[in-house]
Design an enzyme around this catalytic site. Structure first.
Site, PDB file in Angstrom:
ATOM      1  N   ASP A  46      -6.179   1.597  -1.869  1.00  0.00           N
ATOM      2  CA  ASP A  46      -5.044   1.613  -1.191  1.00  0.00           C
ATOM      3  C   ASP A  46      -3.881   0.970  -1.897  1.00  0.00           C
ATOM      4  OD1 ASP A  46      -3.510   2.361   1.710  1.00  0.00           O
ATOM      5  OD2 ASP A  46      -2.947   0.445   0.898  1.00  0.00           O
ATOM      6  N   TYR A  51       4.670  -1.020  -4.142  1.00  0.00           N
ATOM      7  CA  TYR A  51       4.072  -2.308  -4.658  1.00  0.00           C
ATOM      8  C   TYR A  51       4.241  -2.257  -6.089  1.00  0.00           C
ATOM      9  CZ  TYR A  51       1.291  -1.728  -0.272  1.00  0.00           C
ATOM     10  OH  TYR A  51       0.794  -1.771   1.260  1.00  0.00           O
ATOM     11  N   LYS A  76       1.751   5.814  -0.932  1.00  0.00           N
ATOM     12  CA  LYS A  76       2.465   5.922   0.185  1.00  0.00           C
ATOM     13  C   LYS A  76       4.157   6.104  -0.443  1.00  0.00           C
ATOM     14  CE  LYS A  76       0.066   2.086   2.449  1.00  0.00           C
ATOM     15  NZ  LYS A  76      -0.390   1.567   1.169  1.00  0.00           N
ATOM     16  N   HIS A 109       5.304   5.413   4.441  1.00  0.00           N
ATOM     17  CA  HIS A 109       5.135   3.965   4.544  1.00  0.00           C
ATOM     18  C   HIS A 109       5.767   3.490   5.857  1.00  0.00           C
ATOM     19  CE1 HIS A 109       4.487   0.584   1.812  1.00  0.00           C
ATOM     20  NE2 HIS A 109       3.965   0.136   3.118  1.00  0.00           N
ATOM     21  N   LYS A 231      -7.654  -7.221   0.998  1.00  0.00           N
ATOM     22  CA  LYS A 231      -7.161  -7.409  -0.144  1.00  0.00           C
ATOM     23  C   LYS A 231      -7.652  -8.954  -0.825  1.00  0.00           C
ATOM     24  CE  LYS A 231      -3.768  -9.666  -1.618  1.00  0.00           C
ATOM     25  NZ  LYS A 231      -2.449 -10.618  -1.627  1.00  0.00           N
ATOM     26  N   SER A 232      -7.879  -9.070  -1.978  1.00  0.00           N
ATOM     27  CA  SER A 232      -8.371 -10.103  -2.786  1.00  0.00           C
ATOM     28  C   SER A 232      -8.140  -9.998  -3.995  1.00  0.00           C
ATOM     29  CB  SER A 232      -9.517 -10.838  -2.299  1.00  0.00           C
ATOM     30  OG  SER A 232      -9.839 -12.063  -2.951  1.00  0.00           O
ATOM     31  N   ARG A 237     -14.668 -13.466  -3.487  1.00  0.00           N
ATOM     32  CA  ARG A 237     -14.157 -12.552  -2.006  1.00  0.00           C
ATOM     33  C   ARG A 237     -14.170 -11.134  -2.030  1.00  0.00           C
ATOM     34  NH1 ARG A 237      -9.288 -17.028  -1.562  1.00  0.00           N
ATOM     35  NH2 ARG A 237     -10.433 -18.812  -0.753  1.00  0.00           N
TER      36      ARG A 237
END
Length: 275
Positions: A46, A51, A76, A109, A231-232, A237
Site C-alpha cells: 500500500d 507519500y 491513492k 485519499h 508499517k515497519s 518487525r
C-alpha cells in the site's frame, strides 16, 4: 511461506487481508523495505502519491522476480487531483512511477468535504476502472455522509474504505456504514503508532499466547474481518507482523481490546481536513 487469507471485495476482486504499508517511508528507503516485505511473504503493498515513494516501491516490485498476478498493489489519488478529468492522468503518472500497467486498488485519499469535488473524482475513478487501469476502486478516510453522497450518484460504490482504526479509535458507526454498503474496512495505523502496545490488557493477552502485543492487535483486527496494513522498516518487525496466523483470540480477549476504545485520533479528522 505464510498463507495470507483474502477478502472478496464486492466487485469480485480478492484482496489479501494483511498487507504492507509504506507511509512515511522515504523513497530511497522504500525499495529495501518493500523488498524485505516481499521476501518475508507479503503480497499486498500500500502506497500513495503523496507519500513520494511510488518509484521506490516500483523498483522493489520490478526486482522481486514475482509474477504480477502474485501481487496486490494499492495507491491513492491526492487532493490536488479531485476532478473527474484529473483522475486518469494522476493514475497514469503513478503507474509510470510504479512501473506497472495497472494497480489492483486505487483510492481517493481524503474526501476534502469543503467542496463536492470528491463526487466528481469518484466518476473519474469509475472511468479508470472501466479502462482497466485499476482492478478495483475505493476511498480512504470517508465518513458515512460521504459514502451516502457517492451512493446517491447511482453508480458503483467503493469496494474499500481505508480508515484510521486501532484500539483507541474503533469508529463503530463508520465500520457499520461501510458494512451497510458492502464496503470492506481497511485499517491504517492498525497499531495506533504503538500507543496500544503497552496497555496492560494487550500485554496480558500477548503473554497468554506467547505472542507480541503487536501480533495480538493485528490478530484482533483480522478476526473481526478487517484488512490491515502495518508499517515497519525493521526486518524483524516486518516478519513479526506477518506471523499472526498461528493463534486465535478468545471472545473474552476480543472484548477486552474492544473496551479500549477512547475515540482518540492520531491523524486528521476527515470531516475537517481539506489538505
Amino acid at each position: 511461506m505464510t498463507s495470507i487469507p483474502t477478502i472478496a471485495l464486492h466487485d469480485g476482486t480478492p484482496m489479501p487481508q494483511l498487507g504492507f504499508g509504506v507511509f512515511q517511508v522515504p523513497d530511497d528507503g522504500a525499495q529495501a523495505a518493500v523488498a524485505t516485505a516481499l521476501e518475508s511473504g507479503y503480497r499486498s503493498i500500500d502506497t500513495a502519491t503523496i507519500y513520494g515513494n511510488e518509484a521506490g516501491v516500483g523498483r522493489a516490485i520490478a526486482e522481486s522476480g514475482l509474477a504480477r498476478d502474485e501481487l496486490f498493489v494499492t495507491t491513492k489519488l491526492w487532493l490536488t487531483d479531485l476532478a473527474r478529468d484529473a483522475v486518469r492522468p494522476a493514475l497514469e503518472a503513478s503507474l509510470e512511477r510504479l512501473r506497472l500497467d495497472a494497480v489492483d486498488l486505487y483510492l481517493i485519499h481524503w474526501p476534502a468535504p469543503a467542496t463536492d469535488d470528491y463526487l466528481r473524482a469518484w466518476e473519474g475513478m469509475e472511468e479508470v476502472r472501466a479502462l482497466g487501469l485499476t482492478r478495483s476502486a475505493g476511498v480512504s478516510n470517508f465518513l458515512p455522509e460521504h459514502l451516502d453522497r457517492i451512493a446517491e450518484l447511482g453508480g458503483t460504490l467503493p469496494t474499500v474504505n481505508q480508515i484510521e482504526l486501532h484500539p483507541a479509535l474503533q469508529s463503530h458507526e463508520l465500520v457499520s456504514a461501510n458494512a451497510a454498503h458492502a464496503i470492506a474496512t481497511e485499517a491504517w495505523s492498525p497499531l495506533g503508532q504503538g500507543a496500544a502496545l503497552t496497555d496492560p490488557a494487550i500485554v496480558a493477552i500477548a503473554q497468554a499466547h506467547g505472542a507480541t502485543p503487536a501480533q495480538v492487535v493485528l490478530r484482533w483486527h483480522l478476526q473481526q474481518g478487517r484488512i490491515v496494513i502495518p508499517k515497519s522498516v525493521t526486518p524483524s518487525r516486518i516478519a513479526e507482523n506477518l506471523d499472526v496466523f498461528g493463534f486465535e483470540l478468545s471472545g473474552e480477549q476480543l472484548n477486552a481490546i474492544d473496551a479500549l476504545d477512547k475515540g482518540e485520533r492520531i491523524g486528521p479528522d476527515p470531516a475537517q481536513f481539506n489538505g
